[in-house]
Design an enzyme around this catalytic site. Structure first.
Site, PDB file in Angstrom:
ATOM      1  N   SER A 124      -0.107  -1.463  -0.107  1.00  0.00           N
ATOM      2  CA  SER A 124      -0.385  -0.200  -0.208  1.00  0.00           C
ATOM      3  C   SER A 124       0.885   1.347   0.254  1.00  0.00           C
ATOM      4  O   SER A 124       1.849   1.291   0.350  1.00  0.00           O
ATOM      5  CB  SER A 124      -1.033  -0.140   1.413  1.00  0.00           C
ATOM      6  OG  SER A 124      -0.987   1.384   1.865  1.00  0.00           O
ATOM      7  N   TYR A 155      -2.653  -0.005  10.160  1.00  0.00           N
ATOM      8  CA  TYR A 155      -3.038  -0.701   8.687  1.00  0.00           C
ATOM      9  C   TYR A 155      -0.723  -0.638   7.626  1.00  0.00           C
ATOM     10  O   TYR A 155      -1.176  -1.690   6.943  1.00  0.00           O
ATOM     11  CB  TYR A 155      -3.621  -0.037   8.256  1.00  0.00           C
ATOM     12  CG  TYR A 155      -4.013  -0.708   6.545  1.00  0.00           C
ATOM     13  CD1 TYR A 155      -4.390  -1.562   6.157  1.00  0.00           C
ATOM     14  CD2 TYR A 155      -3.883   0.434   5.169  1.00  0.00           C
ATOM     15  CE1 TYR A 155      -4.418  -2.018   4.958  1.00  0.00           C
ATOM     16  CE2 TYR A 155      -3.664   0.004   3.980  1.00  0.00           C
ATOM     17  CZ  TYR A 155      -3.920  -1.346   3.819  1.00  0.00           C
ATOM     18  OH  TYR A 155      -3.710  -1.429   2.522  1.00  0.00           O
TER      19      TYR A 155
END
Length: 331
Positions: free
Chosen positions: A127, A152
């Site tokens: 990501s 995350y």
């Protein structure tokens, strides 16, 4: 070839599986169909894959160590595209353990499956969030990513480190893709395109964080899928000439690439594109920056262009038009 696509009922997973099936490959799609958002959307995505004879769906949680091991042993996948994860930066503030189970334990079961069954190539989702508050623009895979600002992001950086250890120890070719704000038809309902479109069409106000002073490298789903399909065919080799100490490559068969649009868009322009597609102006509530968010994302995609001729092409107006058309028909 025979592929495992994890997260097949997810946004990127469904579109990737569909493209592979259209290209004539066999696909086993894995998903646990959790209720992070409305499961009916996940069911809808699976109906898009059901007509293909070479598609089979397996409902299983990535953290099911025995189940994942048995699946790999039985199916003998040639390649794996691992897209399943607990998504969402803000949700990681509320339910951190979900990220441990899915993003860390789940990534480990996939690595173990690849290790014991001689998978030719593992492509997995990282990501852009790993860049944190990186002040250097555009974000390059040669930049340091040691200061994540959300759990995350930390799990995604951990996935890259775990993959490198397996590439080094067991010679497993792994490629991590750092996705930059993917949008398009059948997208996630917790992301801005859906949230803004839904609110505008209902005549409700939209929340504009950081007073709209944000930029995102919005990337259309078809461009993302094209990049995934191209890079899965570029199997990394051990690089004995890694003299530059580039963190995105290694002496092991390991690579990291950015996959984005390479054209960041200010939030105000993004909202205008949605307003145009909806043919309706939004009522806006301006709010401060949210914890875990970053001000700007901007992908340097030169490396992906060099190895896979990756050239994203969809403009934001056309992309949001396609999303709004899909949203109207789906709702």
């Amino acid at each position: 070839m025979k592929f495992l696509v994890t997260g097949a009922a997810g946004f990127i997973g469904m579109h990737t599986a569909k493209r592979l099936l259209e290209d004539g490959h066999e696909v086993v799609g894995l998903d646990n169909l959790n209720d992070y958002y409305d499961v009916r959307l996940k069911d809808y995505r699976l109906t898009q894959l059901a007509p293909y004879d070479k598609f089979r769906f397996v409902k299983m949680d990535l953290a099911d160590r025995d189940g994942i091991a048995a699946l790999f042993k039985q199916e003998q996948f040639q390649r794996v595209i691992h897209l399943a994860a607990q998504a969402g930066v803000r949700y990681s503030l509320e339910n951190p353990m979900a990220y441990v189970d899915s993003n860390l334990v789940g990534h480990m079961t996939i690595l173990e499956g690849c290790r014991h069954n001689k998978v030719e190539h593992l492509v997995y989702a990282s990501s852009s969030s790993v860049y944190g508050m990186n002040p250097k623009i555009p974000f390059s895979t040669s930049d340091g990513v040691d200061h994540p600002v959300s759990l995350y992001a930390a799990t995604k950086k951990s996935n890259e480190l775990m993959a490198h250890s397996y590439s080094h120890l067991y010679g497993i070719p792994t490629t991590g893709l750092r996705f930059f704000t993917v949008y398009g038809p059948a997208g996630r309902p917790d992301m801005a395109p859906w949230l803004f479109t839904e609110a505008i069409l209902k005549g409700e106000p939209i929340k504009v964080f950081n007073n709209g002073k944000m930029q995102r490298d919005f990337t259309y789903i078809d461009d993302i899928v094209e990049g995934i399909v191209r890079i899965q065919d570029v199997v990394p080799q051990a690089d004995d000439g890694n003299s530059k100490n580039d963190p995105a490559s290694s002496n092991a068969p390991y690579r990291i690439y950015n996959i984005g649009n390479n054209q960041p868009i200010e939030l105000a322009a993004f909202i205008r594109a949605i307003e145009s597609a909806c043919n309706k102006e939004a009522e806006k509530i301006y709010l401060p920056m949210q914890a875990g968010d970053v001000v700007q994302t901007y992908a340097d995609i030169d490396d992906l262009y060099k190895v896979a001729n990756y050239k994203p092409s969809k403009k934001i107006g056309d992309g949001m038009g396609a999303f709004v058309d899909w949203y109207r028909s789906y709702i």
